[in-house]
Design an enzyme around this catalytic site. Structure first.
Site, short mmCIF file in Angstrom:
data_model
loop_
_atom_site.label_atom_id
_atom_site.label_comp_id
_atom_site.label_asym_id
_atom_site.label_seq_id
_atom_site.Cartn_x
_atom_site.Cartn_y
_atom_site.Cartn_z
N GLU A 14 0.84 -1.21 0.00
CA GLU A 14 0.00 0.00 0.00
C GLU A 14 0.87 1.25 0.00
O GLU A 14 0.61 2.21 -0.72
CB GLU A 14 -0.89 0.01 1.25
CG GLU A 14 -1.91 -1.09 1.27
CD GLU A 14 -2.57 -1.25 2.64
OE1 GLU A 14 -3.72 -1.66 2.68
OE2 GLU A 14 -1.92 -0.96 3.67
N GLY A 80 -10.20 -7.67 8.80
CA GLY A 80 -11.11 -8.80 8.70
C GLY A 80 -12.49 -8.38 9.19
O GLY A 80 -12.60 -7.72 10.23
N VAL A 174 -6.81 -12.85 12.93
CA VAL A 174 -8.01 -13.61 13.30
C VAL A 174 -8.45 -14.44 12.09
O VAL A 174 -8.82 -13.90 11.05
CB VAL A 174 -9.14 -12.65 13.75
CG1 VAL A 174 -10.40 -13.43 14.10
CG2 VAL A 174 -8.66 -11.85 14.96
N MET A 195 -4.69 -5.12 13.27
CA MET A 195 -3.59 -5.30 14.23
C MET A 195 -2.87 -4.01 14.63
O MET A 195 -1.84 -4.08 15.29
CB MET A 195 -2.59 -6.32 13.65
CG MET A 195 -3.21 -7.69 13.44
SD MET A 195 -2.11 -8.89 12.67
CE MET A 195 -0.86 -9.09 13.93
N GLU A 196 -3.39 -2.86 14.22
CA GLU A 196 -2.63 -1.62 14.49
C GLU A 196 -3.47 -0.42 14.93
O GLU A 196 -2.99 0.43 15.71
CB GLU A 196 -1.85 -1.17 13.22
CG GLU A 196 -0.78 -2.12 12.74
CD GLU A 196 -1.33 -3.23 11.83
OE1 GLU A 196 -2.46 -3.07 11.33
OE2 GLU A 196 -0.65 -4.24 11.65
N ASP A 219 -10.99 -9.80 4.19
CA ASP A 219 -11.34 -11.20 4.50
C ASP A 219 -12.42 -11.18 5.57
O ASP A 219 -12.75 -10.14 6.13
CB ASP A 219 -10.09 -11.95 4.99
CG ASP A 219 -9.51 -11.31 6.25
OD1 ASP A 219 -9.94 -11.68 7.34
OD2 ASP A 219 -8.66 -10.41 6.13
N1 ADE Z 1 -6.05 -7.58 8.77
C1 ADE Z 1 -6.73 -8.03 7.70
N2 ADE Z 1 -7.42 -9.14 8.00
C2 ADE Z 1 -7.18 -9.41 9.31
C3 ADE Z 1 -7.59 -10.42 10.19
N3 ADE Z 1 -8.39 -11.40 9.78
N4 ADE Z 1 -7.13 -10.39 11.48
C4 ADE Z 1 -6.30 -9.40 11.88
N5 ADE Z 1 -5.87 -8.41 11.08
C5 ADE Z 1 -6.30 -8.42 9.80
#
Ligand code: ADE
Length: 253
Positions: A14, A80, A174, A195-196, A219
Site C-alpha cells: 500500500e 477482517g 483472526v 492489528m494496528e 477477508d
Molecule cells: N487484517 C486483515 N485481515 C485481518 C484479520 N483477519 N485479522 C487481523 N488483522 C487483519
C-alpha cells in the site's frame, strides 16, 4: 501552524503505491523504518509503512509525531470483517478504536487502557468526517475505476458499502470462527478486526493529535482469511490505498 499529514499503511504494498503520488519526495530512515516526505495534491505528507502489530504501529506513530512533527494522522489498511453482512471490498471508517487483547484484570477492568481510564479512543470528528466524504466520493465513482474490472470480478466486489463504526485491534491475525466469535461475544458492536489501529489511536490520544483510520475489508476473519487476505493485498489493497489518499488529500485545504 503548518499542516503535515502523516500517512501510515499496514502493508508495504500500500505504501509503495501511495509513495508514487509524492511530489519532491525525500526519504529518511529512522528506527528501521523508511519515512517518505513530499506533497500529495499540495498537502505536505510523510508516508510510512507502519509494520505489523500494535507495538510496531505505536513506535511508527510516535516517530511521525516526535520527529516529523505531523499535525494529523491517517491510517489506511485492510481488516477482517466481524459484523454480519460486511463483505470483502467494503470500507470501514473507524469511529472508536479498542484493543481486543488488552486484559490487566484484576487491577484494571477488561479492555481498559492502563492509567488512561478508558476502553475506547475516539477518532477525530473532523478528520473522520473528511474520511467518510473521501470514501463516499471514491465509491460513487465505482469499483471498476478504483481496482479495474478484473479485480472487481475476481473478488466479487460489486457495490462496496461504507460503514462508520468501531474497530478492534490485537496482536493476532483472526482466522477462525472460534476467534472471531470470542471477540464478538465480548465486543458485540465491533465492525472489523486488525492489528494496528487502536495502538495508533492510543499514541495519538496521548500526544493529543487528530487521527482517522480507514480499513478496507480483505477477508471475513474465518478459516478462509489467510488466502483471501494474501490475494486481496497483492491485487487490490494498494489500489484502494492510493485512491483513498488521493480523495482525502483533495478534501484537505
Ligand atoms: N487484517 C486483515 N485481515 C485481518 C484479520 N483477519 N485479522 C487481523 N488483522 C487483519
Amino acid at each position: 501552524m503548518k499542516r503535515i499529514l502523516g500517512i501510515m499503511g499496514a502493508m508495504a504494498e500500500e505504501i509503495d503505491e501511495v509513495k508514487t503520488m509524492l511530489v519532491d519526495v525525500k526519504s529518511v530512515e529512522v528506527g528501521g523504518r523508511a519515512f517518505y516526505s513530499g506533497t500529495i495534491n499540495g498537502i505536505e505528507c510523510v508516508v510510512v509503512f507502519s509494520k505489523w502489530g500494535k507495538v510496531a504501529a505505536s513506535i511508527t506513530a510516535s516517530i511521525l509525531i516526535g520527529r516529523f512533527a505531523i499535525t494529523e494522522l491517517l491510517f489506511v489498511g485492510t481488516a477482517g470483517a466481524l459484523a454480519e453482512g460486511l463483505k470483502i471490498g467494503d470500507i470501514v471508517v473507524g469511529q472508536r478504536l479498542v484493543q481486543h487483547d488488552l486484559d490487566a484484570r484484576p487491577m484494571i477492568p477488561r479492555f481498559e487502557l492502563p492509567l488512561l481510564n478508558r476502553v475506547y479512543v475516539n477518532s477525530d470528528v473532523r478528520l473522520t468526517g473528511l474520511a467518510v466524504r473521501a470514501v463516499s466520493k471514491l465509491l460513487d465513482r465505482g469499483v471498476v475505476q478504483v481496482m479495474g474490472e478484473k479485480n472487481a470480478k475476481e473478488f466479487s466486489i460489486v457495490a462496496p458499502a461504507l460503514v462508520l463504526g468501531d474497530i478492534a485491534s490485537g496482536d493476532q491475525f483472526v482466522n477462525s470462527a472460534a476467534k472471531r466469535n470470542s471477540i464478538l461475544s465480548e465486543l458485540p458492536d465491533i465492525q472489523c478486526v486488525e492489528m494496528e489501529g487502536a495502538a495508533v489511536a492510543q499514541a495519538c490520544y496521548e500526544f493529543d493529535l487528530p487521527f482517522a483510520v480507514i480499513r478496507v475489508i480483505s477477508d471475513t476473519a474465518d478459516h478462509n482469511a489467510r488466502i483471501d487476505f494474501i490475494r486481496f493485498v497483492r491485487e487490490v489493497a494498494n489500489a484502494y490505498a492510493k485512491a483513498i489518499v488521493n480523495e482525502m488529500t483533495l478534501l484537505l485545504d
